[in-house]
Motif scaffolding. Structure first.
Motif, mmCIF file in Angstrom:
data_model
loop_
_atom_site.group_PDB
_atom_site.id
_atom_site.type_symbol
_atom_site.label_atom_id
_atom_site.label_comp_id
_atom_site.label_asym_id
_atom_site.label_seq_id
_atom_site.Cartn_x
_atom_site.Cartn_y
_atom_site.Cartn_z
ATOM 1 N N PRO A 1 0.828 -1.198 0.000
ATOM 2 C CA PRO A 1 0.000 0.000 0.000
ATOM 3 C C PRO A 1 0.865 1.252 0.000
ATOM 4 O O PRO A 1 2.049 1.197 0.333
ATOM 5 C CB PRO A 1 -0.788 -0.117 1.307
ATOM 6 N N MET A 2 0.244 2.373 -0.360
ATOM 7 C CA MET A 2 0.971 3.644 -0.430
ATOM 8 C C MET A 2 0.557 4.570 0.713
ATOM 9 O O MET A 2 -0.619 4.725 0.988
ATOM 10 C CB MET A 2 0.660 4.362 -1.744
ATOM 11 N N SER A 3 1.553 5.204 1.311
ATOM 12 C CA SER A 3 1.280 6.244 2.300
ATOM 13 C C SER A 3 1.035 7.551 1.537
ATOM 14 O O SER A 3 1.268 7.627 0.324
ATOM 15 C CB SER A 3 2.479 6.416 3.232
ATOM 16 N N GLU A 4 0.605 8.572 2.228
ATOM 17 C CA GLU A 4 0.413 9.883 1.592
ATOM 18 C C GLU A 4 1.745 10.406 1.056
ATOM 19 O O GLU A 4 1.803 10.996 -0.018
ATOM 20 C CB GLU A 4 -0.212 10.881 2.572
ATOM 21 N N GLU A 5 2.817 10.172 1.809
ATOM 22 C CA GLU A 5 4.147 10.606 1.361
ATOM 23 C C GLU A 5 4.550 9.870 0.075
ATOM 24 O O GLU A 5 5.096 10.473 -0.843
ATOM 25 C CB GLU A 5 5.178 10.349 2.464
ATOM 26 N N ASP A 6 4.268 8.577 0.013
ATOM 27 C CA ASP A 6 4.562 7.795 -1.191
ATOM 28 C C ASP A 6 3.790 8.346 -2.390
ATOM 29 O O ASP A 6 4.334 8.477 -3.486
ATOM 30 C CB ASP A 6 4.193 6.324 -1.002
ATOM 31 N N LYS A 7 2.515 8.664 -2.174
ATOM 32 C CA LYS A 7 1.693 9.207 -3.256
ATOM 33 C C LYS A 7 2.273 10.516 -3.780
ATOM 34 O O LYS A 7 2.348 10.724 -4.997
ATOM 35 C CB LYS A 7 0.251 9.431 -2.788
ATOM 36 N N ARG A 8 2.696 11.393 -2.865
ATOM 37 C CA ARG A 8 3.300 12.668 -3.282
ATOM 38 C C ARG A 8 4.594 12.442 -4.066
ATOM 39 O O ARG A 8 4.864 13.129 -5.046
ATOM 40 C CB ARG A 8 3.550 13.557 -2.070
ATOM 41 N N MET A 9 5.387 11.451 -3.648
ATOM 42 C CA MET A 9 6.635 11.175 -4.349
ATOM 43 C C MET A 9 6.364 10.665 -5.763
ATOM 44 O O MET A 9 6.988 11.118 -6.722
ATOM 45 C CB MET A 9 7.483 10.161 -3.579
ATOM 46 N N VAL A 10 5.435 9.734 -5.912
ATOM 47 C CA VAL A 10 5.083 9.207 -7.235
ATOM 48 C C VAL A 10 4.579 10.349 -8.124
ATOM 49 O O VAL A 10 4.993 10.486 -9.277
ATOM 50 C CB VAL A 10 4.046 8.069 -7.135
ATOM 51 N N GLU A 11 3.714 11.180 -7.590
ATOM 52 C CA GLU A 11 3.181 12.310 -8.355
ATOM 53 C C GLU A 11 4.282 13.282 -8.759
ATOM 54 O O GLU A 11 4.294 13.783 -9.893
ATOM 55 C CB GLU A 11 2.109 13.040 -7.543
ATOM 56 N N ALA A 12 5.227 13.551 -7.864
ATOM 57 C CA ALA A 12 6.331 14.464 -8.175
ATOM 58 C C ALA A 12 7.215 13.901 -9.290
ATOM 59 O O ALA A 12 7.628 14.639 -10.196
ATOM 60 C CB ALA A 12 7.160 14.733 -6.921
ATOM 61 N N VAL A 13 7.488 12.609 -9.234
ATOM 62 C CA VAL A 13 8.314 11.981 -10.281
ATOM 63 C C VAL A 13 7.580 12.036 -11.618
ATOM 64 O O VAL A 13 8.171 12.373 -12.648
ATOM 65 C CB VAL A 13 8.689 10.534 -9.891
ATOM 66 N N ILE A 14 6.292 11.727 -11.609
ATOM 67 C CA ILE A 14 5.512 11.772 -12.851
ATOM 68 C C ILE A 14 5.487 13.185 -13.416
ATOM 69 O O ILE A 14 5.671 13.385 -14.627
ATOM 70 C CB ILE A 14 4.082 11.218 -12.610
ATOM 71 N N THR A 15 5.303 14.173 -12.566
ATOM 72 C CA THR A 15 5.295 15.576 -13.020
ATOM 73 C C THR A 15 6.624 15.947 -13.661
ATOM 74 O O THR A 15 6.662 16.541 -14.741
ATOM 75 C CB THR A 15 4.987 16.513 -11.835
ATOM 76 N N ALA A 16 7.717 15.583 -13.010
ATOM 77 C CA ALA A 16 9.043 15.914 -13.542
ATOM 78 C C ALA A 16 9.314 15.195 -14.866
ATOM 79 O O ALA A 16 9.793 15.802 -15.827
ATOM 80 C CB ALA A 16 10.117 15.564 -12.522
ATOM 81 N N LEU A 17 8.992 13.919 -14.935
ATOM 82 C CA LEU A 17 9.259 13.143 -16.152
ATOM 83 C C LEU A 17 8.347 13.548 -17.310
ATOM 84 O O LEU A 17 8.733 13.423 -18.476
ATOM 85 C CB LEU A 17 9.093 11.652 -15.873
ATOM 86 N N SER A 18 7.158 14.034 -17.003
ATOM 87 C CA SER A 18 6.187 14.347 -18.066
ATOM 88 C C SER A 18 6.618 15.519 -18.933
ATOM 89 O O SER A 18 6.059 15.730 -20.010
ATOM 90 C CB SER A 18 4.805 14.609 -17.474
ATOM 91 N N LYS A 19 7.632 16.244 -18.515
ATOM 92 C CA LYS A 19 8.146 17.346 -19.331
ATOM 93 C C LYS A 19 8.819 16.831 -20.601
ATOM 94 O O LYS A 19 8.927 17.550 -21.583
ATOM 95 C CB LYS A 19 9.107 18.204 -18.516
ATOM 96 N N LYS A 20 9.265 15.566 -20.544
ATOM 97 C CA LYS A 20 9.977 15.025 -21.699
ATOM 98 C C LYS A 20 9.506 13.628 -22.117
ATOM 99 O O LYS A 20 9.723 13.223 -23.252
ATOM 100 C CB LYS A 20 11.475 14.983 -21.392
ATOM 101 N N TYR A 21 8.872 12.886 -21.205
ATOM 102 C CA TYR A 21 8.501 11.503 -21.473
ATOM 103 C C TYR A 21 7.018 11.264 -21.203
ATOM 104 O O TYR A 21 6.303 12.165 -20.798
ATOM 105 C CB TYR A 21 9.341 10.553 -20.599
ATOM 106 N N ASP A 22 6.598 10.027 -21.397
ATOM 107 C CA ASP A 22 5.231 9.609 -21.102
ATOM 108 C C ASP A 22 5.258 8.699 -19.873
ATOM 109 O O ASP A 22 5.264 7.474 -19.997
ATOM 110 C CB ASP A 22 4.640 8.876 -22.311
ATOM 111 N N PRO A 23 5.296 9.304 -18.652
ATOM 112 C CA PRO A 23 5.357 8.486 -17.446
ATOM 113 C C PRO A 23 3.975 8.042 -16.991
ATOM 114 O O PRO A 23 2.990 8.775 -17.143
ATOM 115 C CB PRO A 23 5.971 9.434 -16.420
#
Length: 155
Positions: A10-32
């Motif tokens: 399962p994901m904690s709230e902190e885990d969810k924020r980390m996944v979202e942050a990585v997706i946001t950063a990668l989405s500038k150049k890739y399809d995460p």
């Protein structure tokens, strides 16, 4: 490029924020896309060109090993260390032995296997922590000890 952002359930709230942050950063150049390690993981991950590995799960002595092992076996390139590196490094006492034998300076240590049989040590202050936990798990203010009595309290 299709990138799987691999995470544990399962994901904690902190885990969810980390996944979202990585997706946001990668989405500038890739399809995460988020990809949990679940019963469909092995089948699904093959559809990706690359995996951004955020997984730290697994058993007590095999944390962080599963995702890299699966990704490596399936030929999916990924971020982070290989399964063998994680397997060695999850046990701090093994890591310290390898460092010592390789001539890399590391503070002295003693591995305590039985909390009812704690050996005397001759170096203080000492830092008491679990051998096979990640990050700061199992560490508190009481982890820094100044004598044998302090070690025994943490045991």
């Amino acid at each position: 490029m299709k990138v799987a952002v691999v995470y544990d359930l399962p994901m904690s709230e902190e885990d969810k924020r980390m996944v979202e942050a990585v997706i946001t950063a990668l989405s500038k150049k890739y399809d995460p896309q988020p990809l949990p390690i679940d019963e469909k993981f092995i089948e699904t991950v093959k559809e990706y060109d690359f995996a951004f590995n955020l997984s730290t799960g697994g058993g007590k002595h095999s944390k962080q090993v599963h995702a890299p092992a699966i990704l490596d076996r399936l030929g999916v390139p990924f971020t982070g260390s290989s399964a063998i590196v994680h397997a060695i490094c999850v046990d701090k006492s093994i890591t310290k032995l390898i460092l010592e034998k390789s001539g890399i300076p590391t503070p002295r240590f003693v591995k305590i296997d039985d909390p009812n049989n704690i050996p005397e040590i001759d170096f203080y202050p000492a830092f008491v922590k679990p051998s096979c936990e990640g990050s700061a798990l199992g560490i508190s203010r009481d982890s820094v000890v100044k004598n044998q009595e302090g070690i025994e309290k943490t045991g």
